[in-house]
Write a protein that holds these residues in place. Structure first.
Motif, PDB file in Angstrom:
ATOM      1  N   ALA A  78     -11.575  23.726  14.337  1.00  0.00           N
ATOM      2  CA  ALA A  78     -11.227  22.439  13.708  1.00  0.00           C
ATOM      3  C   ALA A  78      -9.712  22.246  13.638  1.00  0.00           C
ATOM      4  O   ALA A  78      -9.210  21.569  12.733  1.00  0.00           O
ATOM      5  CB  ALA A  78     -11.850  22.337  12.308  1.00  0.00           C
ATOM      6  N   GLY A  79      -9.007  22.862  14.565  1.00  0.00           N
ATOM      7  CA  GLY A  79      -7.550  22.712  14.574  1.00  0.00           C
ATOM      8  C   GLY A  79      -6.838  23.505  13.491  1.00  0.00           C
ATOM      9  O   GLY A  79      -5.635  23.345  13.295  1.00  0.00           O
ATOM     10  N   LEU A  80      -7.577  24.355  12.789  1.00  0.00           N
ATOM     11  CA  LEU A  80      -6.965  25.155  11.722  1.00  0.00           C
ATOM     12  C   LEU A  80      -6.717  26.563  12.236  1.00  0.00           C
ATOM     13  O   LEU A  80      -7.656  27.342  12.429  1.00  0.00           O
ATOM     14  CB  LEU A  80      -7.892  25.213  10.492  1.00  0.00           C
ATOM     15  CG  LEU A  80      -8.321  23.866   9.916  1.00  0.00           C
ATOM     16  CD1 LEU A  80      -9.236  24.062   8.714  1.00  0.00           C
ATOM     17  CD2 LEU A  80      -7.098  23.054   9.523  1.00  0.00           C
ATOM     18  N   GLU A  81      -5.450  26.872  12.461  1.00  0.00           N
ATOM     19  CA  GLU A  81      -5.084  28.166  13.044  1.00  0.00           C
ATOM     20  C   GLU A  81      -5.673  29.350  12.290  1.00  0.00           C
ATOM     21  O   GLU A  81      -6.052  30.351  12.882  1.00  0.00           O
ATOM     22  CB  GLU A  81      -3.555  28.322  13.014  1.00  0.00           C
ATOM     23  CG  GLU A  81      -2.863  27.880  14.263  1.00  0.00           C
ATOM     24  CD  GLU A  81      -1.371  28.126  14.154  1.00  0.00           C
ATOM     25  OE1 GLU A  81      -0.979  29.255  13.837  1.00  0.00           O
ATOM     26  OE2 GLU A  81      -0.617  27.171  14.385  1.00  0.00           O
ATOM     27  N   GLU A 152      -7.492  26.223  -1.947  1.00  0.00           N
ATOM     28  CA  GLU A 152      -6.708  25.796  -3.115  1.00  0.00           C
ATOM     29  C   GLU A 152      -5.977  24.484  -2.875  1.00  0.00           C
ATOM     30  O   GLU A 152      -5.838  23.675  -3.769  1.00  0.00           O
ATOM     31  CB  GLU A 152      -5.691  26.881  -3.497  1.00  0.00           C
ATOM     32  CG  GLU A 152      -6.315  28.196  -3.957  1.00  0.00           C
ATOM     33  CD  GLU A 152      -6.990  28.100  -5.317  1.00  0.00           C
ATOM     34  OE1 GLU A 152      -6.986  27.007  -5.920  1.00  0.00           O
ATOM     35  OE2 GLU A 152      -7.538  29.122  -5.750  1.00  0.00           O
ATOM     36  N   GLU A 153      -5.493  24.322  -1.664  1.00  0.00           N
ATOM     37  CA  GLU A 153      -4.721  23.119  -1.391  1.00  0.00           C
ATOM     38  C   GLU A 153      -4.913  22.726   0.059  1.00  0.00           C
ATOM     39  O   GLU A 153      -4.466  23.436   0.956  1.00  0.00           O
ATOM     40  CB  GLU A 153      -3.237  23.377  -1.679  1.00  0.00           C
ATOM     41  CG  GLU A 153      -2.474  22.099  -1.901  1.00  0.00           C
ATOM     42  CD  GLU A 153      -0.974  22.301  -1.958  1.00  0.00           C
ATOM     43  OE1 GLU A 153      -0.520  23.435  -2.147  1.00  0.00           O
ATOM     44  OE2 GLU A 153      -0.270  21.292  -1.786  1.00  0.00           O
ATOM     45  N   GLY A 154      -5.608  21.647   0.285  1.00  0.00           N
ATOM     46  CA  GLY A 154      -5.766  21.178   1.657  1.00  0.00           C
ATOM     47  C   GLY A 154      -7.209  21.002   2.078  1.00  0.00           C
ATOM     48  O   GLY A 154      -7.510  20.199   2.941  1.00  0.00           O
ATOM     49  N   GLY A 155      -8.127  21.763   1.455  1.00  0.00           N
ATOM     50  CA  GLY A 155      -9.547  21.531   1.725  1.00  0.00           C
ATOM     51  C   GLY A 155      -9.974  21.917   3.125  1.00  0.00           C
ATOM     52  O   GLY A 155     -10.527  21.103   3.877  1.00  0.00           O
ATOM     53  N   GLY A 156      -9.748  23.161   3.499  1.00  0.00           N
ATOM     54  CA  GLY A 156     -10.140  23.625   4.829  1.00  0.00           C
ATOM     55  C   GLY A 156     -11.610  23.359   5.154  1.00  0.00           C
ATOM     56  O   GLY A 156     -11.943  22.972   6.280  1.00  0.00           O
ATOM     57  N   LYS A 157     -12.477  23.534   4.175  1.00  0.00           N
ATOM     58  CA  LYS A 157     -13.913  23.325   4.447  1.00  0.00           C
ATOM     59  C   LYS A 157     -14.233  21.856   4.702  1.00  0.00           C
ATOM     60  O   LYS A 157     -15.198  21.546   5.395  1.00  0.00           O
ATOM     61  CB  LYS A 157     -14.755  23.855   3.285  1.00  0.00           C
ATOM     62  CG  LYS A 157     -14.710  25.363   3.132  1.00  0.00           C
ATOM     63  CD  LYS A 157     -15.647  25.836   2.025  1.00  0.00           C
ATOM     64  CE  LYS A 157     -15.223  27.172   1.479  1.00  0.00           C
ATOM     65  NZ  LYS A 157     -13.915  27.131   0.748  1.00  0.00           N
ATOM     66  N   GLU A 162     -15.980  18.051   8.709  1.00  0.00           N
ATOM     67  CA  GLU A 162     -15.859  16.822   9.499  1.00  0.00           C
ATOM     68  C   GLU A 162     -15.802  17.116  10.993  1.00  0.00           C
ATOM     69  O   GLU A 162     -16.113  16.256  11.813  1.00  0.00           O
ATOM     70  CB  GLU A 162     -14.632  16.029   9.021  1.00  0.00           C
ATOM     71  CG  GLU A 162     -14.900  15.419   7.644  1.00  0.00           C
ATOM     72  CD  GLU A 162     -13.663  14.829   6.967  1.00  0.00           C
ATOM     73  OE1 GLU A 162     -12.564  14.918   7.547  1.00  0.00           O
ATOM     74  OE2 GLU A 162     -13.827  14.303   5.845  1.00  0.00           O
ATOM     75  N   ALA A 163     -15.410  18.340  11.340  1.00  0.00           N
ATOM     76  CA  ALA A 163     -15.346  18.717  12.758  1.00  0.00           C
ATOM     77  C   ALA A 163     -16.684  19.284  13.269  1.00  0.00           C
ATOM     78  O   ALA A 163     -16.757  19.753  14.400  1.00  0.00           O
ATOM     79  CB  ALA A 163     -14.242  19.742  12.961  1.00  0.00           C
ATOM     80  N   ASN A 340     -18.242  19.547  -0.149  1.00  0.00           N
ATOM     81  CA  ASN A 340     -18.477  18.762   1.070  1.00  0.00           C
ATOM     82  C   ASN A 340     -19.467  19.460   1.991  1.00  0.00           C
ATOM     83  O   ASN A 340     -20.278  18.815   2.643  1.00  0.00           O
ATOM     84  CB  ASN A 340     -17.145  18.519   1.784  1.00  0.00           C
ATOM     85  CG  ASN A 340     -16.160  17.789   0.894  1.00  0.00           C
ATOM     86  OD1 ASN A 340     -15.843  18.271  -0.194  1.00  0.00           O
ATOM     87  ND2 ASN A 340     -15.688  16.639   1.305  1.00  0.00           N
ATOM     88  N   VAL A 341     -19.406  20.790   2.043  1.00  0.00           N
ATOM     89  CA  VAL A 341     -20.354  21.552   2.856  1.00  0.00           C
ATOM     90  C   VAL A 341     -21.762  21.394   2.285  1.00  0.00           C
ATOM     91  O   VAL A 341     -22.743  21.263   3.029  1.00  0.00           O
ATOM     92  CB  VAL A 341     -19.967  23.054   2.885  1.00  0.00           C
ATOM     93  CG1 VAL A 341     -20.968  23.847   3.722  1.00  0.00           C
ATOM     94  CG2 VAL A 341     -18.550  23.236   3.411  1.00  0.00           C
ATOM     95  N   SER A 342     -21.863  21.352   0.956  1.00  0.00           N
ATOM     96  CA  SER A 342     -23.183  21.306   0.315  1.00  0.00           C
ATOM     97  C   SER A 342     -23.877  19.961   0.520  1.00  0.00           C
ATOM     98  O   SER A 342     -25.028  19.797   0.135  1.00  0.00           O
ATOM     99  CB  SER A 342     -23.070  21.640  -1.177  1.00  0.00           C
ATOM    100  OG  SER A 342     -22.473  20.573  -1.898  1.00  0.00           O
TER     101      SER A 342
END
Ligand SMILES: [Zn+2]
Ligand SMILES: [Zn+2]
Length: 418
Positions: A78-81, A152-157, A162-163, A340-342
């Motif tokens: 998802a573009g997250l390194e 904590e900040e940014g909402g990786g999940k 969304e990806a 969001n996952v749930s």
């Protein structure tokens, strides 16, 4: 295997076969056997805290043992390194079997390091997966450890949701350290908002009439927000800080900034709160002739706990001899991007007691890197692995979990259509 069960507290599950009991003992033993390695990883991540989206070394520390055990690992989802996915397909028929994902978090907090214990969350997910593969190599399904950065900040999940990263996953779970052991605690929907107030600089004494104070606009906004607190539902939380308050007292401040987090029981309620707060903030700025810009983060959805999955997790905790507390009837909750996952698949986010300290405090950080954290780690890894095993081994358990999720999804659809 040679594990010593805990017969005194062990209430046999009437549905569990002897075969399942033996497998579960092997799983617990595999966690115990790997305890020293897991402790080392958790302690290394604890001693080297990395902030959201920058968890490069933690990512590598978690991936290494999975790769060594034969999991297929990829990074940069998802573009997250700093995300990763480690997959192991079990024995014959695995392709047609269920897919279960264990979620690993590993980001720290500014200033207080691992004061949310994510060093333990990431390592327990890895420990559970390693034990399950070791103890039950022929499991009929796919087991995934999903490295989800920036809780904590940014909402990786949220970004990963969304990806499409959770497509085809039948159930997800993770475990979080806390003061109490709880399975069904909820979480609020939330969003963060940055308010940037712009006025006009002037000498604060010799020509104040030429100035527009961004600071006064911001102070008025805090007052205006406080004045609407009585007119929102009890579950609402609105909390903010000032991040820029001017540069010099003899200069009318031109640029000021405040960051708020808004929370409500669900996303619908959050939209109502956003409207009220933003209107108050805009009016406060307009009142002194200033301008305000509003920049929002991603919206964290409320948690939709899967009760059937929670029931399995709770039974495993109780079989391990742990006492499970009821969640608070009201209040006492935060927010997390697993919300969001749930909404996409069956999910739980249970808690196991770490000790007497609240999350996001230095005392909690100390527990998370000490012996209490290592005891937690062992327990969380066992509970996650045992519950994942239930889903692979008992098709009726998985059907109940999926049935509950599908029924929930349908009811949400009907609400939307109404
Ligand atoms: Zn936290
Ligand atoms: Zn946390």
């Amino acid at each position: 295997m040679t594990d010593t069960p805990e017969p005194s507290q062990h209430e046999p599950n009437p549905q569990a076969s002897l075969h399942a009991d033996a497998a579960k003992r092997r799983i617990e033993q595999a966690v115990h056997d790997n305890d020293a390695n897991l402790r080392a990883v958790a302690r290394e991540i604890h001693a080297d805290p990395e902030l959201s989206f920058r968890e490069h070394r933690a990512q590598r520390r978690l991936i290494a043992p999975l790769e060594a055990a034969g999991f297929a690992v990829e990074t940069g989802l998802a573009g997250l390194e700093t995300s990763f996915r480690a997959v192991w397909s079990g024995g014959a028929g695995a392709a047609d079997g269920p897919t279960v994902a264990l979620l690993a978090e590993y980001d720290a907090l500014p200033g207080v390091g691992h004061a949310c214990g994510h060093n333990l969350i990431g390592t327990s997910a890895v420990g559970a997966a390693l034990a399950l593969k070791e103890a039950c190599p022929d499991l009929p399904g796919r087991l995934i450890v999903l490295g989800t950065p920036a809780e904590e900040e940014g909402g990786g999940k949220i970004i990963m949701s969304e990806a499409g990263i959770f497509d085809g996953v039948d159930a997800v779970m993770m475990c979080h350290p806390q003061e109490k052991t709880m399975v069904l605690r909820g979480a609020l929907a939330c969003v963060d908002a940055t308010f940037t107030f712009r006025g006009r600089q002037a000498h604060a004494s010799s020509s104040p009439e030429r100035g527009i104070s961004a600071l006064d606009a911001m102070i008025n906004a805090f007052v205006a927000i406080n004045s609407i607190r009585q007119f929102v539902k009890d579950d609402v939380r609105i909390h903010g800080i000032i991040t820029k308050g001017g540069d010099a007292p003899n200069v009318v401040p031109e640029l000021c900034e405040a960051v708020f987090i808004l929370r409500a029981a669900d996303v619908d309620g959050l939209h109502t709160v956003r409207e009220k707060v933003y209107r108050a903030v805009r009016a406060a700025a307009e009142g002194v002739g200033a301008e305000v810009g509003i920049a929002e983060g991603l919206i964290y959805a409320e948690r939709n706990n899967n009760r059937e999955l929670a029931r399995l997790f709770r039974a495993n905790l109780e079989n391990m001899g742990l006492e499970v507390s009821d969640p608070p009837k009201s209040g006492g909750v935060g927010s997390s991007d697993i919300g969001n996952v749930s909404r996409l698949t069956a999910a739980i986010h249970p808690y196991i007691r770490l000790g007497d300290a609240g999350t996001h405090t230095p005392a909690f950080a100390e527990l998370a890197g000490g012996e209490a954290g290592m005891v937690y780690l062992n327990r969380a890894a066992r509970a996650l692995a045992l519950t994942a095993y239930d889903l692979f081994a008992d098709s009726s358990a998985l059907a109940a979990v999926r049935g509950e999720f599908e029924a929930w999804k349908q009811s949400e659809q009907e609400k939307e259509n109404a």
